[in-house]
Design an enzyme around this catalytic site. Structure first.
Site, PDB file in Angstrom:
ATOM      1  N   CYS A   2       0.885  -1.153   0.000  1.00 37.71           N
ATOM      2  CA  CYS A   2       0.000   0.000   0.000  1.00 37.71           C
ATOM      3  C   CYS A   2       0.928   1.208   0.000  1.00 37.71           C
ATOM      4  CB  CYS A   2      -0.849   0.034   1.262  1.00 37.71           C
ATOM      5  SG  CYS A   2      -1.789  -1.473   1.526  1.00 37.71           S
ATOM      6  N   ARG A  27       1.093   1.788  -5.892  1.00 38.27           N
ATOM      7  CA  ARG A  27       1.341   0.764  -4.870  1.00 38.27           C
ATOM      8  C   ARG A  27       0.064   0.032  -4.451  1.00 38.27           C
ATOM      9  NH1 ARG A  27       6.208   1.344  -2.374  1.00 38.27           N
ATOM     10  NH2 ARG A  27       5.422   0.190  -0.589  1.00 38.27           N
ATOM     11  N   TRP A  75      -3.898  -1.687  -1.233  1.00 38.40           N
ATOM     12  CA  TRP A  75      -3.990  -2.906  -2.048  1.00 38.40           C
ATOM     13  C   TRP A  75      -4.376  -3.999  -1.061  1.00 38.40           C
ATOM     14  CZ3 TRP A  75      -1.539  -7.751  -2.435  1.00 38.40           C
ATOM     15  CH2 TRP A  75      -1.734  -8.415  -3.636  1.00 38.40           C
ATOM     16  N   ASN A 101       1.262  -0.091   5.968  1.00 38.78           N
ATOM     17  CA  ASN A 101       1.606  -0.823   4.736  1.00 38.78           C
ATOM     18  C   ASN A 101       2.350  -2.087   5.157  1.00 38.78           C
ATOM     19  OD1 ASN A 101       4.287  -0.268   2.337  1.00 38.78           O
ATOM     20  ND2 ASN A 101       2.643  -1.733   2.266  1.00 38.78           N
ATOM     21  N   GLY A 102       1.839  -3.254   4.755  1.00 35.72           N
ATOM     22  CA  GLY A 102       2.524  -4.499   5.117  1.00 35.72           C
ATOM     23  C   GLY A 102       1.537  -5.514   5.647  1.00 35.72           C
ATOM     24  N   GLU A 482       9.189 -12.033 -21.323  1.00 40.90           N
ATOM     25  CA  GLU A 482       8.852 -10.697 -20.852  1.00 40.90           C
ATOM     26  C   GLU A 482       7.677 -10.132 -21.656  1.00 40.90           C
ATOM     27  OE1 GLU A 482       9.075  -8.778 -18.536  1.00 40.90           O
ATOM     28  OE2 GLU A 482       8.902  -6.725 -19.271  1.00 40.90           O
ATOM     29  N   LYS A 486       3.904  -8.974 -20.342  1.00 40.49           N
ATOM     30  CA  LYS A 486       3.321  -7.642 -20.579  1.00 40.49           C
ATOM     31  C   LYS A 486       1.882  -7.776 -21.084  1.00 40.49           C
ATOM     32  CE  LYS A 486       5.619  -5.233 -18.950  1.00 40.49           C
ATOM     33  NZ  LYS A 486       6.659  -5.845 -18.263  1.00 40.49           N
ATOM     34  N   GLU A 489      -0.486  -8.948 -18.266  1.00 43.68           N
ATOM     35  CA  GLU A 489      -0.772  -8.064 -17.139  1.00 43.68           C
ATOM     36  C   GLU A 489      -1.510  -6.798 -17.521  1.00 43.68           C
ATOM     37  OE1 GLU A 489       2.624  -6.478 -15.028  1.00 43.68           O
ATOM     38  OE2 GLU A 489       3.831  -6.484 -16.833  1.00 43.68           O
ATOM     39  N   HIS A 505       6.173 -30.306 -28.463  1.00 46.09           N
ATOM     40  CA  HIS A 505       6.033 -31.305 -27.400  1.00 46.09           C
ATOM     41  C   HIS A 505       4.723 -31.139 -26.636  1.00 46.09           C
ATOM     42  CE1 HIS A 505      10.008 -32.791 -28.202  1.00 46.09           C
ATOM     43  NE2 HIS A 505      10.443 -31.540 -28.211  1.00 46.09           N
ATOM     44  N   LYS A 604       2.555  -1.996  -7.925  1.00 46.19           N
ATOM     45  CA  LYS A 604       3.921  -1.853  -8.418  1.00 46.19           C
ATOM     46  C   LYS A 604       4.934  -2.539  -7.523  1.00 46.19           C
ATOM     47  CE  LYS A 604       6.946   0.198 -11.191  1.00 46.19           C
ATOM     48  NZ  LYS A 604       7.048  -0.477 -12.498  1.00 46.19           N
TER      49      LYS A 604
HETATM   50  C1  F6R Z   1       5.864  -6.658 -14.565  1.00 48.69           C
HETATM   51  C2  F6R Z   1       6.459  -6.171 -13.332  1.00 48.69           C
HETATM   52  C3  F6R Z   1       6.684  -7.154 -12.254  1.00 48.69           C
HETATM   53  C4  F6R Z   1       7.982  -6.807 -11.494  1.00 48.69           C
HETATM   54  C5  F6R Z   1       8.123  -7.721 -10.272  1.00 48.69           C
HETATM   55  C6  F6R Z   1       9.390  -7.440  -9.502  1.00 48.69           C
HETATM   56  O1  F6R Z   1       5.700  -5.632 -15.485  1.00 48.69           O
HETATM   57  O2  F6R Z   1       6.722  -5.014 -13.186  1.00 48.69           O
HETATM   58  O3  F6R Z   1       6.716  -8.454 -12.731  1.00 48.69           O
HETATM   59  O4  F6R Z   1       9.062  -6.953 -12.359  1.00 48.69           O
HETATM   60  O5  F6R Z   1       7.022  -7.547  -9.423  1.00 48.69           O
HETATM   61  O6  F6R Z   1       9.401  -6.131  -9.013  1.00 48.69           O
HETATM   62  P1  F6R Z   1      10.739  -5.431  -8.591  1.00 48.69           P
HETATM   63  O7  F6R Z   1      11.567  -5.279  -9.830  1.00 48.69           O
HETATM   64  O8  F6R Z   1      10.346  -4.132  -7.995  1.00 48.69           O
HETATM   65  O9  F6R Z   1      11.416  -6.348  -7.608  1.00 48.69           O
END
Ligand code: F6R
Length: 609
Positions: A2, A27, A75, A101-102, A482, A486, A489, A505, A604
């Protein structure tokens, strides 16, 4: 995960808190609230929904004359998103308010004991327990109450409290969750992250684990868990708030995609010498670090893990060091075979990801040297690692990472070249050649940004499909993973990334008429093999978008669309091939009407396990 914020000073607190919370919305964004110190005691306004909903609710209630207050954007973990589960939480008398937060792991035990003492709870959250506990210990001295409260908490937290009998004061603390204090003139702020304080100051201190801070307009006092005063180093942010604003773009994500040349340039420029050698000496990462290393364990989550997978290719192929790449949440519980002969290379944009931090601590406890590649200044990973290498991508606001991922890739190349030099696996001429290529990389990324319009058109064509595949081999496979993440998500499209040779396979049975397949073919030694894999999906009705740097003949049996990108050394190819893929995911998300910068269910910074 959060966001928390607090302000105390001599101007209206509401706009400062709302602005701070807005920058922290990445967040968590399912509910929000503030508590304000008014002449009639503390007043809490909170609501399910985004900060805008909160702002409207505050405005409806009229103006508040408060110059001190705390705020939260949530969150949800314990308790569904709702008005009553939103923070701040108050004690029963309505004289103390708290944001958290936590996660409080022993909340049930504490809650049961508090209920037995007559406390009535108003929410389903773990956080409310802390408000009542603090209230129980509060006898007019916030520092003492916080010291006592923390003795009873197990879990991770950043907490801020304000009490109605200390109208201009906030008391805060943290354990495994970020917290900074912004230092203004006659006004101070607390926040989970730097952009939230930038409306009042660029100077800040980082609160350490178990430290308690008393913040007033004219003073910031920091204490250890025993109440002894401690001195903190003041740090200054070296970027501007514009970095955290959209500047005319529709979304942060597209802005951040376009910023990638700059992010990579800033990350590498000062780390390549005039005679074209990698130089990470300022970070203490020289030849001695790699000379006798046995294994490198790369540990990260999500996109950072995929950057690590690309790093594995660079380390193994250039420096011939065996690399084990692990997602952090698995590594930490795997009884890993790692000791003082090994390096644990941790990659994290935020530097606060709970699993990544725990994995790093596990590796450290077993004697490994730790190197953290981190974007957020003074974050936990940065502070705890033996060596920290910052990615200078600037603030990344969109939940889906783009520019931080690209900056992470560029650090992988620098590290692999440093290791190759230390181990003598490449000649100085070869290393210098690769460093020159690396210096050219930002311009090549810039050129690849030219694929934006094409990818928008392709996204328009395929955005209604609910399943997609990404296929590639070698470094292309790493970029595929990757790219696929994208698309999942931000566009909510089910997508699979497969190594080209692995499709036959099993998963090829999922390919049907019209299934979009994004095929990457940028590793020259694997072109032919990848072409066969592409043809086999095309023969089964797939619509193939080929992203390649190859000069080979392209026939209609191979693909429906070709996106040509420039050639670069094979191990850097993900830095270019990812650009059209990012655009594709972005525009598919836009055409599907998704909330691009704040995808559902995500946040994030993932500070819970
Ligand atoms: C995807 C994304 C997440 C982060 C992951 C790790 O777009 O952003 O998969 O890469 O949550 O986050 P960090 O890099 O902050 O440890």
């Amino acid at each position: 995960m959060c966001g928390i914020v607090g302000f105390t000073g001599n101007r209206a607190a509401v706009p400062v808190l709302i602005e701070g919370l807005t920058t922290l919305e990445y967040r968590g964004y399912d509910s929000a609230g503030v508590t304000l110190q008014t002449k009639d005691g503390i007043k809490t306004v909170k609501t399910k929904g985004r900060i805008k909903v909160l702002e409207d609710k505050i405005n409806e209630l009229g103006s508040f004359d408060a110059t001190c207050g705390i705020g939260h954007t949530r969150w949800a973990t314990h308790g569904a998103p709702s008005d009553r589960n939103s923070h701040p939480h108050e004690n029963m008398e309505g004289t103390i308010a708290l944001v958290h937060n936590g996660i409080i792991e022993n909340y049930l035990e504490l809650k049961t004991a508090l209920i037995a003492e007559g406390v009535e709870f108003k929410s389903d959250t773990d956080s409310e327990v802390v408000a009542h506990l603090f209230s129980k210990f509060y006898k007019g001295n916030g520092l003492e109450a916080m010291m006592e409260t923390c003795k009873h908490l197990r879990g991770s937290y950043a907490i801020a409290v304000t009490c109605s009998d200390n109208k201009d004061e906030m008391i805060c603390t943290r354990q495994d969750n970020p917290l900074i204090v912004g230092l203004g003139k006659g006004e101070n702020m607390i926040a989970s992250d730097i952009p939230a304080i930038m409306s009042i100051t660029k100077d800040f201190i980082v609160v350490g684990d178990n430290e308690i801070v008393r913040v007033k307009p004219d003073s910031v006092e920091v204490f250890d868990s025993e109440g002894n005063a401690i001195e903190k180093e003041v740090q200054t942010v070296n970027w501007d708030i514009q970095g955290a604003q959209k500047e005319g773009y529709d979304h942060f994500m597209i802005k951040e995609i376009m910023e990638q040349p700059k992010a990579v340039r800033n990350t590498i420029t000062s780390r390549i010498t005039d005679n074209d050698m990698p130089n990470l000496m300022e970070e203490g990462v020289g030849a001695d670090v790699f000379k006798n290393v046995r294994n490198i364990h790369i540990v990260a989550c999500g996109s950072a893990f995929y950057a690590g997978m690309a790093g594995k290719i660079a380390f193994e192929r250039l420096a011939r060091i065996p690399v084990v790449a692990n997602v952090a949440s698995e590594f930490r519980y795997s009884d890993p075979i790692i000791d003082e002969n090994d390096i644990c290379l941790v990659i994290s944009q935020s530097g606060e990801t709970a699993d990544t931090l725990a994995a790093m601590r596990e590796a450290k406890a077993r004697g490994a040297k730790t190197i953290a590649v981190v974007n957020v200044l003074a974050s936990s990973a940065a502070r705890e690692a033996d060596h920290v290498i910052y990615t200078w991508a600037g603030p990344e606001i969109a939940v889906a990472t783009t520019k931080a991922y690209s900056a992470q890739l560029s650090v992988m190349y620098l590290l692999a070249l440093t290791a190759a030099k230390a181990r003598g696996t490449l000649s100085d001429e070869q290393i210098a050649g690769y460093c020159r290529d690396l210096r050219d990389l930002p311009d090549m990324i810039e050129e690849t940004l030219g694929s934006r319009e094409t990818m928008e058109e392709l996204a328009k064509l395929y955005h209604e499909r609910n399943d997609s595949f990404f296929i590639g081999r070698g470094i292309d496979y790493m970029a595929c993973q990757e790219g696929s993440l994208k698309l999942k998500e931000i566009a909510y499209v089910h997508s699979e990334a497969y190594a080209g040779g692995e499709l036959k396979h099993g998963p090829i049975s999922l390919i049907e008429e019209g299934t979009p397949v994004v095929a990457l073919a940028c590793e020259e030694s694997l072109y032919e093999k990848q072409i066969s894999n592409i043809k086999s999906v095309k023969a089964r009705g797939a619509k193939v978008i080929l992203v390649t740097n190859g000069d080979f003949d392209i026939d209609p049996d191979m693909c429906d669309h070709v996106v040509k990108i420039a050639k670069c050394p094979f191990f850097m190819a993900a830095s270019l091939s990812i650009i059209p893929v990012q655009f594709y995911a972005y525009y598919v998300g836009v055409f599907r009407g998704c909330d691009i910068d704040k995808p559902r269910n995500l946040a994030k910074s993932v500070t819970v396990e």
